[in-house]
Design a protein around this motif. Structure first.
Motif, PDB file in Angstrom:
ATOM      1  N   PRO A 410      48.390  15.015  98.824  1.00  0.00           N
ATOM      2  CA  PRO A 410      48.657  16.435  99.104  1.00  0.00           C
ATOM      3  C   PRO A 410      47.598  17.091  99.985  1.00  0.00           C
ATOM      4  CG  PRO A 410      49.048  15.953  96.786  1.00  0.00           C
ATOM      5  CD  PRO A 410      48.436  14.721  97.381  1.00  0.00           C
ATOM      6  N   SER A 434      53.860  21.445 101.380  1.00  0.00           N
ATOM      7  CA  SER A 434      53.517  20.060 101.067  1.00  0.00           C
ATOM      8  C   SER A 434      52.316  19.987 100.133  1.00  0.00           C
ATOM      9  CB  SER A 434      53.213  19.312 102.375  1.00  0.00           C
ATOM     10  OG  SER A 434      52.588  18.083 102.128  1.00  0.00           O
ATOM     11  N   GLY A 438      52.725  18.979  96.155  1.00  0.00           N
ATOM     12  CA  GLY A 438      52.055  17.731  95.790  1.00  0.00           C
ATOM     13  C   GLY A 438      51.109  17.914  94.617  1.00  0.00           C
ATOM     14  N   SER A 470      54.609  15.230  98.762  1.00  0.00           N
ATOM     15  CA  SER A 470      53.925  15.883  99.883  1.00  0.00           C
ATOM     16  C   SER A 470      54.432  15.375 101.224  1.00  0.00           C
ATOM     17  CB  SER A 470      52.414  15.653  99.785  1.00  0.00           C
ATOM     18  OG  SER A 470      51.863  16.346  98.705  1.00  0.00           O
TER      19      SER A 470
END
Length: 526
Positions: A410, A434, A438, A470
């Motif tokens: 991430p 993302s 994540g 992610s």
């Protein structure tokens, strides 16, 4: 350890400190402190890159995996690193070098403000720094564990000793001191590793087992299988992606080695040297660990003390001290390089946002701030190290594999993929989505879901799910909501073309930016 071993160890510490003072003469600016002014030879950068990826965790946590499972310790750790760096030598190394040579930045995350925006940069900066504190804390705990086996000092005393020595040389000499000490540490590691390898082979011969016949022994049943236990195919693939991002810049300290070379071509050569070392040298280091069930009986359930016990039994005094120095060299190499990277990130990316005075620092105040930040980071990571074996973290290998590997994706994906033209449509929305998703996925698979699944979520999914979430969201959100503005495209093009490239787009840089000022003006097409 006896007097001879202590002499070797203290002599090593003295040499490290001396290198720090010598390197101090080569540091005049923040650029010198963080990226060696772009003057580091490719071979020194490659060795430094290789050494800064090790720590004493290899001789504790991964020694335990080798003791319990065998060759999977190599197949699922150093092999993915070697392959990831080899891929990154063409994909990432030249682009990371251009961050310094084309955009005139001194921190690996400095470019994110122009590639995305300030909130995205700060989210990645703060989460990356916090993760690094935990990661380095695990490294201090690993070397302190080994030191306690050999000398009887407590864990906290061991953490204090190693942290204080590291703070002296890396704070004084910056990246030059890191790289030069890592070169010396590489030589020490070479001697120590070969000594241990030869000692184990000789011991197997004395037992009439032989070099190859050892694998037929009942104690090593199943140890020749490449993927076993929790380290299966999914884990290997996830680790390959994680190490591709991590060892090509996602963990920041390796990015500095690419940035420190003269140009993109030398950065590529540096990465290839590091990849070759990662493919060959760990086999020599791991072989004694694979043989350890035949020679010692580990006292700890995870086998993390097996290598230290074997060293005590097989090596004479003097060589024992050299191997202990080898343990230190790994950990101090990684921790000092991490400290330098985090100091770069805080000094260049965080302090100017928090303080107007920091935005106006001259050469001298900026250098002082860099050194102070290095000491503070080391102090925080040493504090975390004292908590590594508490229920919150469980043990060293849990921190390194579950926490660091699980959280790496991430944080690193927006940074590393943001360098590539193919992902130019992914802007701040994709990066933040993302990153946040994540981190949420990591928390879910490690805690609420893990608590409600019989036997817990397998380790391979604890590591791979945050990465997959992610990666998919970074691509999908970028496709659905493209944010490839001319300004962002200009930054990407500057990273993806050499000075003689016809497609290059210029980013105006204020006068004097090469040393202490970052070119943060609005980029224009030319």
């Amino acid at each position: 350890m006896n007097g001879l071993d202590w002499t070797v160890l203290i002599g090593y510490f003295g040499v490290m400190v001396a290198i720090g003072f010598w390197s101090h003469k080569r540091v005049d600016t923040v650029s010198d402190f963080f990226t060696a002014g772009g003057k580091m030879p490719w071979w020194l950068s490659g060795i430094s890159h290789h050494m800064s990826g090790y720590s004493a965790v290899m001789f504790t946590g991964y020694a335990g995996i080798a003791y319990t499972y065998g060759v999977t310790s190599f197949v699922t750790w150093s092999f993915p690193i070697a392959l990831g760096i080899a891929i990154g030598s063409k994909l990432f190394a030249p682009r990371v070098n251009r961050l310094r040579s084309r955009l005139h930045v001194a921190s690996p995350l400095e470019y994110l403000k122009n590639r995305y925006n300030l909130p995205t940069q700060q989210a990645l900066v703060w989460s990356g720094m916090l993760l690094k504190i935990v990661d380095v804390g695990a490294k201090w705990a690993a070397i302190a564990t080994l030191l306690s086996v050999f000398t009887g000092v407590s864990l906290n005393q061991g953490i204090l000793i190693t942290g204080a020595i590291t703070a002296v040389y890396c704070t004084i000499g910056g990246l030059w001191a890191d790289a030069l000490t890592e070169l010396g540490q590489f030589v020490i590691q070479l001697l120590a590793g070969l000594s241990m390898f030869i000692a184990v082979v000789a011991k197997l011969h004395d037992k009439d087992i032989g070099f190859l016949g050892a694998w037929d022994q009942p104690a090593l049943h199943g140890h020749g299988r490449p993927l076993v236990g929790p380290y299966g195919t999914v884990f290997l693939l996830a680790f390959l992606f994680i190490k591709l991002f991590e060892y090509n810049g996602g963990m920041l300290n390796q990015a500095q080695r690419y940035m420190a070379t003269r140009d993109a071509r030398e950065a590529t050569r540096s990465a290839r040297l590091s990849a070759a070392l990662w493919l060959v040298w760990p086999v020599v280091l791991f072989f004694p660990m694979w043989m350890s069930p035949l020679l010692v009986h580990a006292k700890k359930p995870d086998g993390s003390d097996s290598y230290a016990l074997m060293t005590e039994q097989l090596l004479p005094h003097g060589l024992l001290g050299l191997v202990v120095v080898g343990f230190f060299s790994h950990t101090m190499a990684m921790c000092s390089s991490d400290a330098n990277a985090i100091a770069a990130v805080f000094t260049r990316d965080v302090a100017p946002v928090l303080s107007r005075r920091a935005r106006e620092w001259g050469r001298r105040p900026a250098l002082v701030a860099a050194r102070v930040t290095t000491v503070v980071f080391l102090g925080l990571s040493m504090s975390v190290a004292t908590q590594v074996n508490t229920p919150a973290f469980k043990d060293i290998i849990t921190v390194v594999i579950k926490w660091v590997a699980g959280l790496m994706g991430p944080i690193a994906i927006p940074m590393m993929l943001g360098l590539l033209r193919r992902f130019r449509r992914s802007g701040p929305t994709a990066a933040l989505t993302s990153w946040a998703a994540g981190l949420l996925a990591f928390w879910l698979v490690n805690y609420p879901i893990n608590w409600n699944v019989h036997g817990g979520v397998p380790l391979q999914y604890q590591v791979s799910v945050p990465l997959a979430v992610s990666l998919v969201l970074y691509i999908v959100v970028g496709y659905l909501r493209p944010e490839d503005t001319p300004e962002r495209l200009a930054v990407i093009e500057r990273i993806n073309t050499d000075d003689d490239g016809t497609e290059a787009l210029a980013v105006p840089v204020p006068a004097g930016a090469g040393d202490d000022v970052v070119g943060t003006g609005t980029p224009d097409r030319t």
